[in-house]
Design an enzyme around this catalytic site. Structure first.
Site, short mmCIF file in Angstrom:
data_model
loop_
_atom_site.label_atom_id
_atom_site.label_comp_id
_atom_site.label_asym_id
_atom_site.label_seq_id
_atom_site.Cartn_x
_atom_site.Cartn_y
_atom_site.Cartn_z
N LYS A 86 0.83 -0.90 -0.34
CA LYS A 86 -0.14 0.36 -0.20
C LYS A 86 1.17 1.37 -0.23
O LYS A 86 1.80 1.72 0.77
CB LYS A 86 -0.52 -0.24 1.45
CG LYS A 86 -2.15 -0.86 1.65
CD LYS A 86 -2.92 -0.70 2.71
CE LYS A 86 -3.62 -1.92 3.07
NZ LYS A 86 -5.03 -1.45 1.90
N ARG B 246 -10.59 -11.84 2.79
CA ARG B 246 -11.00 -12.54 1.99
C ARG B 246 -10.28 -14.21 2.08
O ARG B 246 -10.98 -14.80 2.48
CB ARG B 246 -11.73 -12.27 0.68
CG ARG B 246 -10.46 -12.20 -0.29
CD ARG B 246 -10.46 -11.60 -1.43
NE ARG B 246 -11.26 -10.09 -1.51
CZ ARG B 246 -11.83 -9.18 -2.28
NH1 ARG B 246 -12.18 -10.13 -3.14
NH2 ARG B 246 -11.23 -8.10 -1.58
N1 BES Z 1 -8.06 -3.47 5.21
C1 BES Z 1 -8.27 -3.37 3.05
C2 BES Z 1 -9.75 -2.48 3.12
C3 BES Z 1 -9.95 -0.84 3.75
C4 BES Z 1 -8.79 -0.36 3.61
C5 BES Z 1 -10.76 -1.11 4.23
C6 BES Z 1 -9.15 0.90 3.70
C7 BES Z 1 -10.89 0.41 5.20
C8 BES Z 1 -10.78 1.65 5.15
C9 BES Z 1 -8.03 -4.06 2.55
O1 BES Z 1 -7.56 -5.70 2.81
C10 BES Z 1 -7.83 -3.93 0.82
O2 BES Z 1 -6.99 -3.57 1.17
N2 BES Z 1 -8.58 -4.40 0.72
C11 BES Z 1 -8.43 -4.28 -0.91
C12 BES Z 1 -9.35 -4.96 -1.97
C13 BES Z 1 -8.67 -4.87 -3.80
C14 BES Z 1 -6.87 -5.62 -3.17
C15 BES Z 1 -9.17 -6.12 -4.60
C16 BES Z 1 -9.30 -2.95 -0.97
O3 BES Z 1 -10.22 -2.88 -0.62
O4 BES Z 1 -8.60 -2.01 -2.28
MN MN Z 2 -5.00 -5.30 2.04
#
Ligand code: BES
Ligand code: MN
Ligand code: ZN
Length: 472
Positions: free
Chosen positions: A245, A319
């Site tokens: 990230k 997931r």
């Molecule tokens: N933990 C994050 C989701 C998240 C990010 C929740 C910011 C609340 C605030 C999750 O693990 C994630 O990174 N999801 C990705 C999924 C994508 C790679 C398909 C997302 O939401 O960008």
């Molecule tokens: Mn994530």
């Protein structure tokens, strides 16, 4: 961990405490003596919302305080209406008049949580308890179970990852089990492979020594009661993995165990209130870290259910850990599975920070959830498990991919991913929560936040009474 129980007590006959006299703008003068009315006018009090007017009592001490409510009385079920008053008060004990007992009991929740502080790392903490005195027959315990459940959720989320790794989540679950007479077992590290939790292991294996991935399994309650299984995403920190990230996206990721914090908070409420359920809480606890042995984009990993999953993105880790836990939950055919997870940014884009995106395979469960959410002022918003999007999860080389081939509808495709691991005969709801209060509201300081717990608790209470009704 926070215990706010001392902030609420039942009135006893000889109790001395100050009175908060709730008044509306139009009617307050009627309740005052001529001198008091003149005093109120002299200090500019007009009953405006959240304004206070202390009245001098015998020998000049303050024993009554007028509190403006503005034009109208609060809703009898609003948990937050009283919260904004608390910070204006000195330490001491208070009773509230001018509104119904029901309104005071509802407001007691926000009264307590307004005084929640995450002070673990502060060297100088001023203690300033403002105790609310409820009528002798009010159910303070019911309020306090909800308060302490939410406080636990907040504490767990607020604690930085250094002190809230997978082993610390395990500690928290074990402490809860010990307090309420439950059992807690945990499968750690390489044993996850032995016991067939390959996805939990794959995501968490890159974390450091002492921070190994694990599956926490708490159980409580009599075998004769309906079985409710709670599953919570316990990603103690989400760097994104090798699909790292950017800084802004990583900054808050200590809260990525928010799902786990929610199910532990809900478990505290359920066990504290001794609901007639058998409870199981499953938490896959990991850090999504970067290291030489981290799982990679393009890898194909195994899952407990036997479906192989191609890794389209290591940042879609929630997931992956949840799917093994949901498969385990399903094996027992519980009466209900509820999972909580800070699963997608897409849910936040769609609904903002305050509304948990709620997915369920049961229309009647949704009806109960919606009714409870409305009654408790604890909002939930239903989103669709839109079947035509399911094929977006297809993979060329594995049974499925962990990300959808389209970036659109990301909260839905994440929920559809999870659905593939839940037996379709089991009633299930998935809550994609933010778990964070980004700007302060009365009773809700910036930081970790509990969402949907009171609604779920009420739904479970109704669910039990319906079950019992049917079996009679
Ligand atoms: N933990 C994050 C989701 C998240 C990010 C929740 C910011 C609340 C605030 C999750 O693990 C994630 O990174 N999801 C990705 C999924 C994508 C790679 C398909 C997302 O939401 O960008
Ligand atoms: Mn994530
Ligand atoms: Zn995550």
């Amino acid at each position: 961990m926070s215990d706010l129980s001392s902030l609420l007590i039942n009135q006893t006959p000889d109790m001395g405490c100050r009175t908060l006299e709730m008044v509306t703008q139009s009617s307050f003068k009627g309740a005052l003596s001529k001198t008091e009315a003149a005093w109120a006018e002299a200090v500019g009090f007009s009953g405006k919302k959240n304004t206070l007017c202390p009245l001098p009592g015998k020998e000049g001490a303050v024993d009554r305080i007028l509190v403006g409510m503005g034009q109208s009385k609060p809703s009898e079920t609003d948990p937050w209406w009283l919260a904004s008053v608390v910070s204006k008060l000195e330490a001491g004990s208070y009773r509230v008049t001018g509104v119904t007992d029901a309104a005071v009991t509802a407001g007691a929740y926000g009264w307590c949580l307004e005084q929640y502080r995450f002070d673990r790392y502060l060297s100088d903490v001023e203690k300033k308890d403002r105790v609310l005195v409820l009528s002798a027959d009010s159910d303070t315990h019911a309020v306090l179970h909800a308060v302490n459940g939410a406080a636990l959720t907040r504490d767990l989320i607020n604690t930085p990852t250094e002190h809230m790794g997978p082993a610390d989540l395990q500690d928290a679950a074990e402490k809860l089990a010990e307090t309420y007479g439950g059992q807690c077992g945990t499968i750690v590290g390489e044993d996850l492979l032995e016991e067939n939790f390959p996805a939990v292991h794959a995501v968490g294996r890159a974390a450091g020594v002492g921070r190994e991935p694990r599956l926490i399994d708490l159980t409580w309650g009599a075998a004769s009661h309906p079985l409710i299984t709670l599953v919570g995403k316990g990603v103690c920190f989400d760097t994104g993995g090798l699909d790292l990230k950017p800084a802004a996206g990583m900054r808050l990721m200590k809260k990525d165990m928010g799902g786990a914090a929610h199910v532990l908070g809900l478990a505290r409420m359920i066990m504290g209130a001794k609901l007639k359920v058998r409870l199981r809480v499953l938490i896959p606890a990991v850090e999504n870290a970067v290291s030489g042995n981290a799982y990679r984009p393009g890898d194909v990993i195994a899952t407990r259910k036997g479906l192989s999953v191609e890794i389209g993105n290591t940042d879609a880790e929630g997931r992956l850990v949840l799917c093994d836990a949901l498969a385990l939950a399903s094996e027992e055919n519980p009466d209900l599975i509820l999972d909580f997870a800070t699963l997608t940014g897409a849910a936040r884009t769609a609904l903002g920070p305050d509304l948990p995106a709620t997915f369920t395979n049961s229309d009647s469960l949704w009806e109960q959830l919606e009714a409870s959410a409305n009654a408790d002022h604890d909002p939930l918003w239903r989103m669709p498990l839109w079947a035509p999007y399911d094929k977006l999860l297809d993979s060329e080389i594995a049974d499925m991919n962990n990300i959808a081939s389209s970036g659109q509808g990301g909260a839905i495709t994440a929920a559809l991913y999870l659905q593939r691991f839940v037996r379709d005969t089991v009633t299930w709801a998935h809550f994609d929560v933010f778990g964070w209060t980004p700007s302060a509201h009365p009773g809700r300081p910036v930081g970790g936040g509990a969402q949907g717990l009171r609604a779920c608790f009420s739904m479970i209470e109704n669910f039990i009474s319906e079950k019992v009704g049917k079996s009679n």
